[in-house]
Design a protein around this motif. Structure first.
Motif, PDB file in Angstrom:
ATOM      1  N   ILE A   1     -18.946 -21.252  -5.681  1.00 42.64           N
ATOM      2  CA  ILE A   1     -17.515 -21.867  -5.793  1.00 42.64           C
ATOM      3  C   ILE A   1     -17.281 -22.768  -4.821  1.00 42.64           C
ATOM      4  CG2 ILE A   1     -15.556 -20.095  -6.131  1.00 42.64           C
ATOM      5  CD1 ILE A   1     -16.038 -22.786  -8.564  1.00 42.64           C
ATOM      6  N   PHE A   2     -17.742 -21.937  -3.855  1.00 40.59           N
ATOM      7  CA  PHE A   2     -17.244 -22.529  -2.834  1.00 40.59           C
ATOM      8  C   PHE A   2     -18.120 -23.678  -1.875  1.00 40.59           C
ATOM      9  CE2 PHE A   2     -15.118 -18.123  -2.239  1.00 40.59           C
ATOM     10  CZ  PHE A   2     -14.113 -18.109  -2.544  1.00 40.59           C
ATOM     11  N   GLU A   3     -19.220 -23.601  -2.705  1.00 41.83           N
ATOM     12  CA  GLU A   3     -19.160 -24.947  -2.546  1.00 41.83           C
ATOM     13  C   GLU A   3     -18.800 -26.319  -2.957  1.00 41.83           C
ATOM     14  OE1 GLU A   3     -23.733 -25.307  -3.591  1.00 41.83           O
ATOM     15  OE2 GLU A   3     -24.334 -23.488  -3.104  1.00 41.83           O
ATOM     16  N   ILE A   4     -17.756 -25.908  -3.533  1.00 47.59           N
ATOM     17  CA  ILE A   4     -16.822 -27.297  -4.488  1.00 47.59           C
ATOM     18  C   ILE A   4     -15.783 -27.458  -3.865  1.00 47.59           C
ATOM     19  CG2 ILE A   4     -16.015 -27.356  -6.750  1.00 47.59           C
ATOM     20  CD1 ILE A   4     -19.308 -27.328  -6.498  1.00 47.59           C
ATOM     21  N   GLN A   5     -15.409 -28.771  -3.453  1.00 42.64           N
ATOM     22  CA  GLN A   5     -14.079 -29.152  -2.867  1.00 42.64           C
ATOM     23  C   GLN A   5     -12.776 -29.018  -3.221  1.00 42.64           C
ATOM     24  OE1 GLN A   5     -13.729 -33.628  -1.703  1.00 42.64           O
ATOM     25  NE2 GLN A   5     -13.179 -32.823  -0.405  1.00 42.64           N
ATOM     26  N   GLY A   6     -12.181 -27.972  -2.268  1.00 42.24           N
ATOM     27  CA  GLY A   6     -11.041 -27.672  -3.185  1.00 42.24           C
ATOM     28  C   GLY A   6     -10.801 -26.191  -3.489  1.00 42.24           C
ATOM     29  N   ALA A   7     -12.024 -25.483  -3.994  1.00 38.80           N
ATOM     30  CA  ALA A   7     -12.295 -24.176  -3.934  1.00 38.80           C
ATOM     31  C   ALA A   7     -11.099 -23.300  -3.167  1.00 38.80           C
ATOM     32  CB  ALA A   7     -13.606 -23.141  -4.326  1.00 38.80           C
ATOM     33  N   ARG A   8     -11.011 -23.470  -2.292  1.00 34.73           N
ATOM     34  CA  ARG A   8     -10.489 -22.278  -1.343  1.00 34.73           C
ATOM     35  C   ARG A   8      -9.154 -22.163  -1.587  1.00 34.73           C
ATOM     36  NH1 ARG A   8     -11.848 -21.477   4.075  1.00 34.73           N
ATOM     37  NH2 ARG A   8     -13.604 -21.342   4.850  1.00 34.73           N
ATOM     38  N   THR A   9      -8.648 -23.051  -1.944  1.00 34.56           N
ATOM     39  CA  THR A   9      -7.128 -22.852  -2.285  1.00 34.56           C
ATOM     40  C   THR A   9      -6.297 -22.502  -4.184  1.00 34.56           C
ATOM     41  OG1 THR A   9      -7.450 -25.754  -3.229  1.00 34.56           O
ATOM     42  CG2 THR A   9      -6.595 -24.976  -0.581  1.00 34.56           C
ATOM     43  N   CYS A  10      -8.430 -21.974  -4.517  1.00 32.86           N
ATOM     44  CA  CYS A  10      -8.041 -21.682  -6.123  1.00 32.86           C
ATOM     45  C   CYS A  10      -8.825 -20.847  -6.719  1.00 32.86           C
ATOM     46  CB  CYS A  10      -8.009 -22.847  -7.382  1.00 32.86           C
ATOM     47  SG  CYS A  10      -9.163 -24.081  -7.540  1.00 32.86           S
ATOM     48  N   ALA A  11      -9.756 -20.038  -5.291  1.00 30.54           N
ATOM     49  CA  ALA A  11     -10.783 -19.397  -6.379  1.00 30.54           C
ATOM     50  C   ALA A  11     -10.608 -18.046  -5.532  1.00 30.54           C
ATOM     51  CB  ALA A  11     -11.874 -20.227  -6.201  1.00 30.54           C
ATOM     52  N   ILE A  12     -11.144 -17.690  -6.078  1.00 27.36           N
ATOM     53  CA  ILE A  12     -11.851 -16.205  -5.514  1.00 27.36           C
ATOM     54  C   ILE A  12     -13.260 -15.751  -6.104  1.00 27.36           C
ATOM     55  CG2 ILE A  12     -11.280 -13.480  -5.650  1.00 27.36           C
ATOM     56  CD1 ILE A  12      -8.263 -13.704  -5.992  1.00 27.36           C
TER      57      ILE A  12
END
Ligand code: PLP
Length: 402
Positions: A227-238
């Motif tokens: 999921i961290f290949e997707i921009q913005g995921a760092r602020t909404c994903a584990i």
């Protein structure tokens, strides 16, 4: 006597796999000569490849020496955390954002402690049962209403929506469990779909728990593995991940969870700090022997073995899928995952399960065990010895004879 935790009472009788095991025992007792082949569970069957195995053995041997002995390792060996970052995330995460665990399932259970009982939960329907059952255990969901658990938003993933859910159904400020490649459907979400998921989570103030346990089965280079290949995921994903399915560590036990430093609760507190606290409080770190095996698995020779092992299971998946398609059965998955999701329109999955067991002596998994949308599907697992899979495919051919 002491009172029972009421949340446990809310769990519907018969976790899927014990129920399947019970039905297998009953069938075997009634047919003592039957040679049942299991294409049912997600447990791996092939030996751990030699280079990775040597890493485990060496890890155990070192513990018997003064110089090599080590005790608790809490969040995991720094060398392993850094290597996970390099291999899976191009070095984008610092060691303190990667927590080594005793497996993805265990971390999924512990993660629920971060959010407590009041949190809305959304799951792909069908999905790996632990997301829902774990939510019931923490009190975030339940009781059972007849069609699903109260407090769970089921996001139907069917042939009609290409096995990707309608994101307008997502709850606000809730937890979204998302697994890709998916267990049980085998569907892997593409970049556009995951971008839409991240955008929807950010808009809703929700958090994604992304289960990437099957990412090493992805063969299509266009499909994201994290999921961290997707921009913005760092602020909404584990993200949770595991050595179980790529390296055969289902019994060894080793996984990891990535919690970015940027991820915050509504109140501005860092989720990473709380996760370190939860792990330090109720988990004392993964086995140091497993971690030695994990380090070997992530060396070039180990990665080659992972590729070969996952290729082997994907070879099984191809055989199963072809056997089903020859019978005219519509199925998805198997190309980038070890699961094939086969459709039996108008039929109940437990009835199809019983029929396949009776006529082919092949054990499968009824789709309804993964959620309401699975009611007319069967999951075939590609975890098996080649000879057994070939024999099972031959027997499945008899289903075409009415
Ligand atoms: N996540 C998914 C989607 C799974 O299917 C499984 C096991 O079947 C797990 C996690 C469990 O992984 P682990 O063995 O690391 O606990």
């Amino acid at each position: 006597m002491i009172n029972r935790n009421p949340c446990i009472r809310n769990i519907k009788a018969g976790y899927l796999f014990p129920e399947i095991a019970k039905r297998r025992r009953e069938f075997a007792a009634a047919h003592p000569d039957a040679k049942i082949i299991s294409l049912g569970v997600g447990n791996t069957t092939e030996p751990i490849p030699p280079y990775i195995d040597r890493g485990l053995v060496e890890g155990a041997r070192k513990l018997g020496t003064v110089e090599g002995y080590s005790g608790y390792s809490d969040e995991g060996l720094l060398a392993l955390r850094q290597r996970i970052s390099e291999v899976f995330y191009q070095g984008d995460f610092a060691g303190d954002e990667i927590f080594v665990s005793d497996g993805a399932k265990c971390d999924i259970g512990r993660l629920q402690l971060l959010f407590g009982a009041g949190i809305p939960v959304a799951v792909q329907d069908p999905s790996y049962p632990v997301y829902v059952d774990g939510s019931v255990l923490t009190g975030a969901a339940g009781p059972w209403s007849g069609t699903g658990y109260e407090g769970i938003t089921y996001l139907p993933c069917t042939g009609e929506n290409d096995f990707f859910p309608d994101l307008s159904l997502l709850p606000a400020q809730g937890l979204i469990y998302f697994c890709s490649p998916n267990n049980p459907t085998g569907a892997a979400a593409n970049r556009e779909q995951l971008t839409a998921l991240v955008t929807a989570a950010l808009n809703k103030g929700s958090l994604i728990i992304f289960d990437a346990a099957y990412s090493e089965y992805i063969r299509d280079p266009k499909l994201p593995k994290s999921i961290f290949e997707i921009q913005g995921a760092r602020t909404c994903a584990i993200e949770v991940n595991s050595f179980s399915k790529p390296a055969g560590f289902t019994g060894v036990r080793l996984g990891w969870t990535v919690v970015p430093q940027e991820l915050m609760y509504a109140g501005g507190e860092r989720v990473n700090a709380d996760w370190a606290r939860v792990c330090g409080t109720i988990f004392n770190g993964a086995s140091n022997i497993s971690q030695a095996g994990g380090l070997a698995a992530l060396e070039p020779e180990g990665l080659k073995e992972i590729r070969e092992l996952s290729d082997f299971y994907l070879g099984n998946a191809k055989l199963i899928r072809s056997a089903l398609q020859e019978l005219g059965i519509t199925c998805v998955g198997g190309g980038n995952s070890p699961y094939i999701w086969a459709h039996f329109p108008g039929r109940d999955s437990w009835e199809v399960f019983g029929d396949i067991l009776e006529r082919c002596q092949v054990l499968t998994t009824p789709g309804s065990g993964f959620g309401p949308a699975g009611r007319s599907f069967i999951r075939f697992s590609a975890f098996g010895h080649r000879q057994d899979v070939e024999e099972a495919c031959k027997r499945l051919g008899t289903l075409g004879r009415g």
